[in-house]
Design a protein around this motif. Structure first.
Motif, PDB file in Angstrom:
ATOM      1  N   VAL A  98       0.830  -1.208   0.000  1.00  0.00           N
ATOM      2  CA  VAL A  98       0.000   0.000   0.000  1.00  0.00           C
ATOM      3  C   VAL A  98       0.863   1.256   0.000  1.00  0.00           C
ATOM      4  O   VAL A  98       0.682   2.158  -0.836  1.00  0.00           O
ATOM      5  N   ILE A  99       1.821   1.330   0.947  1.00  0.00           N
ATOM      6  CA  ILE A  99       2.655   2.526   1.038  1.00  0.00           C
ATOM      7  C   ILE A  99       3.546   2.669  -0.197  1.00  0.00           C
ATOM      8  O   ILE A  99       3.704   3.769  -0.742  1.00  0.00           O
ATOM      9  N   GLY A 100       4.090   1.543  -0.668  1.00  0.00           N
ATOM     10  CA  GLY A 100       4.923   1.581  -1.874  1.00  0.00           C
ATOM     11  C   GLY A 100       4.140   2.003  -3.104  1.00  0.00           C
ATOM     12  O   GLY A 100       4.609   2.824  -3.907  1.00  0.00           O
ATOM     13  N   SER A 101       2.935   1.460  -3.258  1.00  0.00           N
ATOM     14  CA  SER A 101       2.096   1.829  -4.407  1.00  0.00           C
ATOM     15  C   SER A 101       1.713   3.301  -4.346  1.00  0.00           C
ATOM     16  O   SER A 101       1.727   4.002  -5.366  1.00  0.00           O
ATOM     17  N   TYR A 102       1.377   3.755  -3.131  1.00  0.00           N
ATOM     18  CA  TYR A 102       1.006   5.165  -2.985  1.00  0.00           C
ATOM     19  C   TYR A 102       2.200   6.069  -3.306  1.00  0.00           C
ATOM     20  O   TYR A 102       2.058   7.069  -4.021  1.00  0.00           O
ATOM     21  N   ALA A 103       3.363   5.698  -2.806  1.00  0.00           N
ATOM     22  CA  ALA A 103       4.558   6.510  -3.057  1.00  0.00           C
ATOM     23  C   ALA A 103       4.887   6.554  -4.543  1.00  0.00           C
ATOM     24  O   ALA A 103       5.177   7.619  -5.107  1.00  0.00           O
ATOM     25  N   MET A 104       4.823   5.390  -5.206  1.00  0.00           N
ATOM     26  CA  MET A 104       5.147   5.338  -6.628  1.00  0.00           C
ATOM     27  C   MET A 104       4.122   6.095  -7.467  1.00  0.00           C
ATOM     28  O   MET A 104       4.456   6.680  -8.503  1.00  0.00           O
ATOM     29  N   SER A 105       2.849   6.080  -7.028  1.00  0.00           N
ATOM     30  CA  SER A 105       1.807   6.776  -7.797  1.00  0.00           C
ATOM     31  C   SER A 105       1.853   8.282  -7.602  1.00  0.00           C
ATOM     32  O   SER A 105       1.334   9.033  -8.423  1.00  0.00           O
TER      33      SER A 105
END
Length: 279
Positions: A98-105
């Motif tokens: 979740v945090i990685g996807s949010y950061a990448m997006s």
């Protein structure tokens, strides 16, 4: 059998069910998956596949899902889930996703321009908030699958309430970016910004290639490539001066609009194909 193989076999095997049995099973499947976010995924998918195989066999013998499993599949699911212990690493994995996807997006759109530092602390706080909202959403969706409401709303009013809840849930994320400032701010102008964009591309590409079904994620790939190229161009000395003239800024904004339009069109087409293949 690996987890992704069990999921793929499940997707294929469900097509053999008739309409009533499929509705029965897919309600059970969604309930179990939503309730098991912190449990061992392999055990969950193995259980779901075993139930499906039993149901397909029962259907061949002329028995319905209700006849075979009873009228309370929720009780069966709850009994199984109670036996599966909480898995710390599954929670760590979900948090990272979740945090990685949010950061990448969020990082690629932030890198389309230069001169403004990236606040990693804000990204982490907003990502943690997104994780909490997702967990609450999972719980809500699981609770509504077998919940029979005693009161009904007009469909338009129901949609309005859902939109209102979505706005209330998402508003804090925008407010975090607007109001919160942390010391974890880094400047990614020049070669460092290009390096981060390339790193995000590589990580995203590896994740994309490992996906079993890539159709729904293709729109994100297109937008990530477009925003990344815009960010690289903004950091190349030969292109950077274009952003300081009126025509260059218009072209830049036009590319962003084209990217978002392409994202929504590709998302619509991918969703339509998934629905068609699932029917």
């Amino acid at each position: 059998m690996k987890t992704n193989q069990m999921i793929e076999e499940n997707n294929q095997l469900r097509r053999r069910l008739n309409h009533d049995n499929r509705v029965y099973y897919e309600d059970l499947l969604l309930y179990v998956r939503f309730k098991s976010f912190a449990k061992n995924e392999a055990q969950i998918e193995s259980f779901l596949l075993d139930v499906l195989q039993d149901l397909v066999a029962a259907q061949k013998d002329g028995r319905s899902a209700i006849d075979y499993f009873g009228k309370s599949p929720k009780d069966v699911a709850d009994a199984f889930l109670a036996e599966v212990p909480q898995n710390f690493w599954e929670m760590v994995k979900l948090t990272g996703i979740v945090i990685g996807s949010y950061a990448m997006s969020t990082i690629l759109p932030s890198l389309t321009t230069t001169g403004k530092p990236i606040d990693l602390g804000v990204m982490l706080i907003a990502g943690m908030y997104a994780l909490v909202m997702i967990l609450l959403l999972f719980k809500y969706l699981a609770d509504t699958i077998y919940h029979v409401s005693t009161w009904r709303l007009h469909k338009g009013l129901e949609w309005a309430m859902l939109w209102l809840l979505a706005v209330v849930a998402l508003a804090p994320m925008f407010l975090i970016h607007l109001w919160v400032k942390t010391p974890l701010r880094v400047s990614l102008d020049g070669i460092w910004g290009i390096g981060v964009i390339l790193l995000v591309w590589v990580i995203g590409g590896i994740i994309y290639l490992r996906l079993t079904d890539k159709r729904l994620w293709l729109p994100f790939v297109v937008v990530a490539l477009l925003f990344g190229m815009m960010g690289i161009m903004a950091r190349i000395p030969q292109f950077a001066p274009l952003l300081n003239i009126k025509l260059g800024r218009y072209l830049y904004v036009g590319l962003m609009i084209i990217g978002m339009i392409a994202f929504y069109i590709l998302t619509y087409l991918a969703t339509k194909k998934l629905k068609k293949s699932a029917s």
